[in-house]
Design an enzyme around this catalytic site. Structure first.
Site, PDB file in Angstrom:
ATOM      1  N   GLU A 232      14.356   3.557   0.999  1.00 38.56           N
ATOM      2  CA  GLU A 232      13.389   4.567   0.598  1.00 38.56           C
ATOM      3  C   GLU A 232      13.460   5.796   1.501  1.00 38.56           C
ATOM      4  O   GLU A 232      13.280   6.933   1.048  1.00 38.56           O
ATOM      5  CB  GLU A 232      11.982   3.969   0.624  1.00 38.56           C
ATOM      6  CG  GLU A 232      10.918   4.863   0.032  1.00 38.56           C
ATOM      7  CD  GLU A 232       9.542   4.221   0.060  1.00 38.56           C
ATOM      8  OE1 GLU A 232       8.954   4.037  -1.022  1.00 38.56           O
ATOM      9  OE2 GLU A 232       9.064   3.911   1.164  1.00 38.56           O
TER      10      GLU A 232
ATOM     11  N   GLU B 116      -5.098   8.995 -10.603  1.00 40.63           N
ATOM     12  CA  GLU B 116      -4.049   9.051 -11.623  1.00 40.63           C
ATOM     13  C   GLU B 116      -4.333   8.065 -12.756  1.00 40.63           C
ATOM     14  O   GLU B 116      -4.138   8.381 -13.935  1.00 40.63           O
ATOM     15  CB  GLU B 116      -2.690   8.750 -10.987  1.00 40.63           C
ATOM     16  CG  GLU B 116      -1.537   8.825 -11.987  1.00 40.63           C
ATOM     17  CD  GLU B 116      -0.199   8.454 -11.367  1.00 40.63           C
ATOM     18  OE1 GLU B 116       0.793   8.425 -12.122  1.00 40.63           O
ATOM     19  OE2 GLU B 116      -0.139   8.171 -10.149  1.00 40.63           O
TER      20      GLU B 116
ATOM     21  N   GLU C 239      14.780  12.044  -3.319  1.00 38.73           N
ATOM     22  CA  GLU C 239      13.485  12.627  -3.688  1.00 38.73           C
ATOM     23  C   GLU C 239      12.533  12.723  -2.497  1.00 38.73           C
ATOM     24  O   GLU C 239      11.561  13.478  -2.535  1.00 38.73           O
ATOM     25  CB  GLU C 239      12.807  11.770  -4.771  1.00 38.73           C
ATOM     26  CG  GLU C 239      13.629  11.581  -6.019  1.00 38.73           C
ATOM     27  CD  GLU C 239      14.492  10.322  -5.968  1.00 38.73           C
ATOM     28  OE1 GLU C 239      14.897   9.844  -7.031  1.00 38.73           O
ATOM     29  OE2 GLU C 239      14.755   9.822  -4.852  1.00 38.73           O
TER      30      GLU C 239
ATOM     31  N   GLU D  31      -3.828   7.195  -6.462  1.00 35.25           N
ATOM     32  CA  GLU D  31      -3.473   6.259  -7.523  1.00 35.25           C
ATOM     33  C   GLU D  31      -4.647   6.001  -8.473  1.00 35.25           C
ATOM     34  O   GLU D  31      -4.490   5.980  -9.698  1.00 35.25           O
ATOM     35  CB  GLU D  31      -2.997   4.950  -6.893  1.00 35.25           C
ATOM     36  CG  GLU D  31      -2.191   4.062  -7.808  1.00 35.25           C
ATOM     37  CD  GLU D  31      -1.505   2.963  -7.026  1.00 35.25           C
ATOM     38  OE1 GLU D  31      -0.266   2.885  -7.072  1.00 35.25           O
ATOM     39  OE2 GLU D  31      -2.210   2.178  -6.362  1.00 35.25           O
TER      40      GLU D  31
ATOM     41  N   CYS E 150       4.025   1.462  -4.772  1.00 39.13           N
ATOM     42  CA  CYS E 150       4.105   1.451  -3.310  1.00 39.13           C
ATOM     43  C   CYS E 150       5.184   0.517  -2.780  1.00 39.13           C
ATOM     44  O   CYS E 150       5.510   0.551  -1.598  1.00 39.13           O
ATOM     45  CB  CYS E 150       2.750   1.085  -2.702  1.00 39.13           C
ATOM     46  SG  CYS E 150       2.094  -0.460  -3.314  1.00 39.13           S
TER      47      CYS E 150
END
Length: 571
Positions: free
Chosen positions: A359, A280, A364, A277, A297
């Site tokens: 989740e 990024e 995905e 993170e 998150c």
């Protein structure tokens, strides 16, 4: 301040407060089923009624304001009879399956019925049972147990979601979604605040315990657990330990005794998330990519953004959550290193959150984590296995995922992700940056913001929790009014320590004690006591990049540890 008497005891209370609040000054907890501080105060259940001198009839103490010279009685025969009758009427519409109810022994209605010696069959019910809504992958609604306290409705509205509400009137009244839609077809984000607000068993998480027990008994499966940062600060409450007790050292032993083949610490992938993170964020700042960058998150926040702010999805970090990073890490690196077929590895995460159950099945990311258990579910498994949790000796997590930083631990509290990321991002920009405590982003309330200057770069950040606050920030970003580069959002007020899968405390405790503060303190105290406090300094993280990923945001890291998002309808 005003002076009054409660049961003949002189009390001073703040002007504008209510009788139920003032009674605590006399060490009296007036019972209630609808009142919940900061969430619901409507005086509807009539369990909190008291006698007030000069008043006509009994009054609801949760909404009746104190005044100078007020005289109150909380336990007269008339008050007790009224409460008893109210409880008996509630039971006439309550499906009394107490022995098999998830809230048995922790149910507010059950406790009050015992306290007041009610006759549960005084008003027998002739109502037909309603169908139980089991369509959601994370929450079950059983309106047969609903007592119409409206707490869940208020909790959902406080989150600025409002997908549930009352339907019809009188005996036909039920709580549910508009147009009788099932939960899986509405824009619920899965935060679970309705669940922890419910005083009975009308709302609860979809239970996966049977699946885990069955797999533990399968000799062809290797079962591994990992536990989220916040679990160590809350699991002890399931065993009546003081709020905020850190049970980190008891977790591995308890789970091993359940039958797990290995027990790991999710703080490791919290550290891994920070490396990805922070890298990024720096890439976005230096290369003109969409800013501000939001943390990703929290799956409740992510689903909220997908439903209500799909135009901001490019601003979400592409990093998977620590849960999904760990699942991906286990099904790739761990299996390759140990010669395990990924299909033979059964991965169980222990999480403070109901949204994590959704989740797990996201298209995905499906297939990396097999099952997500809430803190409550793990507590139930430990109790069901006959494990004496409090007397367990201290044990360590299993290698190679046994060492993590303090930055990983504070992920469980609002502001923790931001602080952990700043510790690493600052060092990426300035190798001599030694500052560790970013206290400006700590706290529970409102929107916190701070500005830091690192190696000639000005980084302006914002942190909040609770989706009502998230809405304010998202609107600012949409309107070009947010001067931030980095924003942390947690769906649950206070962060994961107050997640929808956490232990449910009795009303008197929730209304008088700072539960979120005590739980968060356990995590910050742990961080402060550690020598290893920065994610990038963790030997496990260094090993993972040296042996497998190469560098943060490398092609391999991006393939395994990052994800995409899906715009969803808000209707």
């Amino acid at each position: 301040m005003v002076n009054l008497k409660i049961n003949g005891i002189p009390v001073q209370a703040e002007e504008g407060s209510t009788i139920i609040e003032a009674a605590r000054q006399a060490h009296i907890d007036i019972p209630s089923l609808c009142y919940l501080k900061d969430i619901n105060c409507i005086g509807s259940c009539r369990v909190c009624v008291v006698e007030v001198k000069g008043a006509r009839g009994l009054v609801a103490s949760c909404i009746y304001p104190v005044s100078e010279g007020l005289e109150v009685w909380t336990n007269t025969p008339q008050v007790r009879q009224s409460r008893r009758t109210t409880l008996e009427l509630l039971l006439s519409e309550h499906h009394k399956k107490c022995l098999s109810c998830v809230r048995s022994s922790r149910c507010e209605l059950q406790k009050l019925c015992k306290d007041y010696g009610v006759d549960e069959d005084r008003f027998p019910s002739a109502e037909e049972l309603q169908p139980v809504d089991m369509t959601s992958p994370y929450i079950i609604r059983d309106n047969n147990k609903c007592i119409h306290c409206m707490r869940c409705v208020s909790a959902c509205e406080n989150q600025n979601i409002g997908v549930i509400g009352p339907r019809q009137r009188g005996h036909k009244k039920t709580i549910g979604c508009a147009f009788d839609m099932p939960l899986d077809q509405c824009a619920c984000v899965g935060c679970g605040q309705c669940v922890v607000s419910c005083p009975v068993g009308a709302l609860y998480e979809k239970n996966n315990i049977a699946d885990v027990w069955a797999t533990i008994g399968n000799p062809d499966k290797k079962v591994v657990f990992f536990t989220a940062p916040a679990i160590r600060a809350t699991l002890g409450e399931e065993f009546d330990m003081p709020i905020g007790t850190n049970v980190e050292k008891k977790l591995p032993g308890a789970i091993r005794r359940i039958g797990a083949d290995a027990v790991f610490d999710m703080d490791v992938t919290a550290d891994l998330t920070i490396l990805e993170e922070a890298s990024e964020l720096i890439d976005r700042i230096t290369n003109g990519k969409p800013l501000p960058m939001f943390t990703s998150c929290c799956p409740g926040w992510v689903k909220f953004a997908e439903h209500y702010y799909p135009e901001l999805l490019p601003n979400l970090s592409t990093c998977k959550s620590p849960q999904q990073m760990f699942g991906a890490l286990l099904k790739t690196y761990y299996c390759e290193k140990n010669g395990i077929n990924p299909e033979d590895l059964y991965v169980v995460s222990v999480i403070p959150c109901t949204a994590k159950k959704f989740e797990v099945i996201r298209e995905e990311m499906a297939g990396t984590v097999d099952v997500a258990l809430t803190t409550r579910e793990l507590g139930q498994m430990i109790q069901g296995a006959g494990i004496n949790f409090e007397s367990l000796p201290d044990e360590e997590f299993d290698a190679p995922f046994e060492v993590a930083s303090g930055a990983g631990a504070i992920f469980g509290a609002t502001g923790g992700v931001m602080e952990a990321a700043l510790r690493t991002a600052a060092n990426m920009l300035d190798g001599n940056f030694s500052f560790t405590n970013f206290k400006e982003v700590r706290g529970m309330d409102g929107i916190r913001e701070a500005t830091y200057n690192v190696a000639g770069n000005t980084i302006k950040v914002a942190v909040t929790s609770g989706l009502a606050n998230a809405t304010k920030l998202c609107e600012m970003v949409k309107n070009g009014e947010a001067p931030y580069q980095f924003i942390e959002i947690m769906a649950c007020p206070g962060g994961c320590i107050n997640g929808g899968g956490q232990p449910v405390q009795k009303d008197a405790t929730r209304n008088t004690i700072d539960i979120k503060g005590l739980r968060a303190k356990a995590l910050y105290d742990l961080d402060a006591s550690m020598e290893l406090r920065k994610s990038h300094e963790s030997p496990v993280i260094k090993m993972l990049y040296d042996e497998y990923f190469g560098a943060p945001n490398s092609e391999k890291a991006h393939h395994i540890l990052h994800t995409t998002y899906t715009p969803r309808s808000k209707y």
